[in-house]
Design an enzyme around this catalytic site. Structure first.
Site, PDB file in Angstrom:
ATOM      1  N   ARG B   9      71.398  13.522  -1.818  1.00  0.00           N
ATOM      2  CA  ARG B   9      70.448  14.549  -2.303  1.00  0.00           C
ATOM      3  C   ARG B   9      69.680  15.471  -1.260  1.00  0.00           C
ATOM      4  O   ARG B   9      70.125  16.453  -1.051  1.00  0.00           O
ATOM      5  CB  ARG B   9      69.505  13.901  -3.465  1.00  0.00           C
ATOM      6  N   ASP B  10      68.934  14.791  -0.512  1.00  0.00           N
ATOM      7  CA  ASP B  10      68.036  15.402   0.346  1.00  0.00           C
ATOM      8  C   ASP B  10      69.126  15.892   1.593  1.00  0.00           C
ATOM      9  O   ASP B  10      69.020  16.855   2.377  1.00  0.00           O
ATOM     10  CB  ASP B  10      66.887  14.498   0.961  1.00  0.00           C
ATOM     11  N   HIS B 201      59.228   8.452   2.976  1.00  0.00           N
ATOM     12  CA  HIS B 201      60.249   9.351   3.122  1.00  0.00           C
ATOM     13  C   HIS B 201      59.805  10.019   4.553  1.00  0.00           C
ATOM     14  O   HIS B 201      58.994  10.854   4.486  1.00  0.00           O
ATOM     15  CB  HIS B 201      60.433  10.132   2.040  1.00  0.00           C
ATOM     16  N   HIS B 203      60.980  12.603   7.744  1.00  0.00           N
ATOM     17  CA  HIS B 203      62.243  13.523   8.362  1.00  0.00           C
ATOM     18  C   HIS B 203      62.149  13.454   9.925  1.00  0.00           C
ATOM     19  O   HIS B 203      60.739  12.964  10.280  1.00  0.00           O
ATOM     20  CB  HIS B 203      62.106  14.858   7.971  1.00  0.00           C
ATOM     21  N   CYS B 234      64.818  20.425   3.663  1.00  0.00           N
ATOM     22  CA  CYS B 234      64.206  20.873   2.516  1.00  0.00           C
ATOM     23  C   CYS B 234      64.499  22.629   2.719  1.00  0.00           C
ATOM     24  O   CYS B 234      63.986  23.303   3.790  1.00  0.00           O
ATOM     25  CB  CYS B 234      62.736  20.968   2.465  1.00  0.00           C
ATOM     26  N   ASN B 243      66.534  13.864   7.618  1.00  0.00           N
ATOM     27  CA  ASN B 243      66.036  12.755   7.094  1.00  0.00           C
ATOM     28  C   ASN B 243      66.124  11.804   8.460  1.00  0.00           C
ATOM     29  O   ASN B 243      67.170  11.942   9.071  1.00  0.00           O
ATOM     30  CB  ASN B 243      66.545  12.119   5.849  1.00  0.00           C
TER      31      ASN B 243
END
Lengths: 298, 298
Positions: B9-10, B201, B203, B234, B243
């Site tokens: 996903r990310d 979460h 990065h 993002c 990430n």
């Protein structure tokens, strides 16, 4: 805490591109302009083995002289010491002791025990000339050839050093350490060398370097090595990559409430500039991501 | 602790290259083979705005079904929830609340307050369908448009949420946090949401992500997001990068004595493989540097 800029030495010595003396001097000059005050400027290594450092004397002859800036020359043996003593403006001799025989043989052509014996000679020579003598224990967190290196082994080497160093630098040459290991190693070494200032040296080869740096400070280490741009690595260790980057370390510390005396924008610009000189992308992140908060919102 | 694999996903949503459904399914299948058990597999975002996620339903229809593997679908609004509920095999709905209005408007076209009101609707809908409903607070450590975000502000948002989440994920969407901030934010959020499981979460945009991950675990966070390969970012935040990498995080934790249930070699291979699919160099280091100690010496 104090940042020791090692980009001109550890940063450049593993890069394929050979820079001119002028570019090296500009790198150092820019680091000073960004606020760095202690710089590992050169290594006195054999020019055929480390051609990136062949002009060490010329670099030292040309760097700015400021009363509060000190220059470290790295030496690997008696011959290196002689060159350091014959050079203008070395303030500190940093001797490298590799923690494992296999790596020590490859790095400086002698066993760890033989290297430890030379430390006494180098330290005595440096001090006779009025210079500080510091000791870096390389591969202190692991060896690329023989694997794990225990904190007890490193502490044993430090305990066996006849001459007390002005500072001991614990170096994770190949970037395998983790914060728990930092805590253990610092504790063990301090126990055998009470009162000796500690410095730490991390590579970000497996993304643990910045966490290790914070752990070292937490456990009372006073100085951290870093290279502007995050460039570097050891030419005699396979798959070794860059030091933690001065600009990223400073950004992390500033946002953690710890002043480093450096200016982020100038450091980040210098990191991007030196990478351009080398024809690489800087491993440092700050030059690409920008400092936070961004100037528009700060 | 638990690693939540968010690469599908990310990781993918900010990459220029659009992958086929088959490659996405293989990415997930490989992560499972490497030992990951909780996976943020898709986002139900508008396909014109996030084309990388346009085939969310098709991905979910094709991923392996194993009793101990759970899939998270990320939703940004009521429309996303409807798609999640209509899809096969979403085990958990993760709703995103962006901590600042400016970023919330750009990310999902509504203010933070409006988004907070939708959380209740999404959580109710998810639970009515028997699914877990978790809440991610994005930009919880800083906003790319308005700068600093305080722990008090984030805790205020969490306190204002009418529906208690099954888990709260504190997200440093743009990679500006430092461990001290992690400690403060976790402490403040726990005070207003006692007993709610916390997830974090990070990065690695400015090289602080791994130190933050360790700090989060130290302060009692139970789950960490990471993407195999370290890919991602993002699409609605400038200069956002990947990430923290699952393989580098697992290596750091394993060397710190914390089991993650994952296998490093398979993770590292998958990281290199997905980067090849995207035509990029993986930000993850382990695939290049190799795990330590090396197999020959271990």
């Amino acid at each position: 805490m104090e940042i020791v800029e090692v980009g001109p030495r550890d940063g450049l010595q593993n890069e394929k591109t050979l820079l001119s003396t002028e570019v090296k001097v500009e790198y150092i000059t820019r680091a000073i302009a960004a606020g760095v005050r202690r710089i590992e400027a050169v290594a006195f290594a054999h020019p055929a083995r480390v051609p990136q450092m062949a002009d060490a004397e010329a670099v030292l002859a040309a760097v700015p002289r400021l009363p509060d800036v000190s220059y470290i020359g790295l030496v690997l043996n008696r011959r290196g010491l002689d060159r350091a003593l014959a050079s203008a403006g070395v303030d500190e001799v940093n001797y490298v002791l590799v923690a494992t025989d296999e790596f020590s043989q490859r790095n400086q052509g002698m066993s760890t025990a033989a290297s430890l014996a030379q430390w006494d000679e180098v330290a005595a020579g440096a001090r006779a000339a009025g210079l500080r003598a510091t000791l870096t224990v390389a591969a202190a967190f692991g060896c690329p050839f023989t694997g794990e290196v225990t904190a007890q082994h490193v502490a044993g080497l430090v305990a066996a050093a006849q001459t007390r160093p002005d500072e001991i630098c614990l170096a994770d040459t190949i970037g395998v350490g983790v914060p728990r290991q930092v805590a253990e190693l610092v504790t063990e070494v301090r126990a055998v060398a009470p009162g000796v200032a500690l410095r730490a040296h991390f590579h970000n080869t497996r993304n643990t370097g910045y966490a290790n740096a914070l752990a070292a400070l937490e456990y009372g280490v006073l100085a951290l090595d870093a290279s502007t741009g995050g460039i570097g690595g050891c030419p005699f260790a396979p798959a070794a990559t860059g030091n933690i980057a001065t600009e990223d370390l400073a950004h992390l510390l500033h946002r953690s409430g710890t002043d480093t005396g450096t200016r982020l924008a100038e450091l980040a610009e210098t990191g991007t500039w030196i990478a351009d000189q080398l024809g690489i992308t800087a491993p440092a992140m700050l030059g690409r991501a920008g400092a936070f908060p961004p100037p528009a919102t700060a």
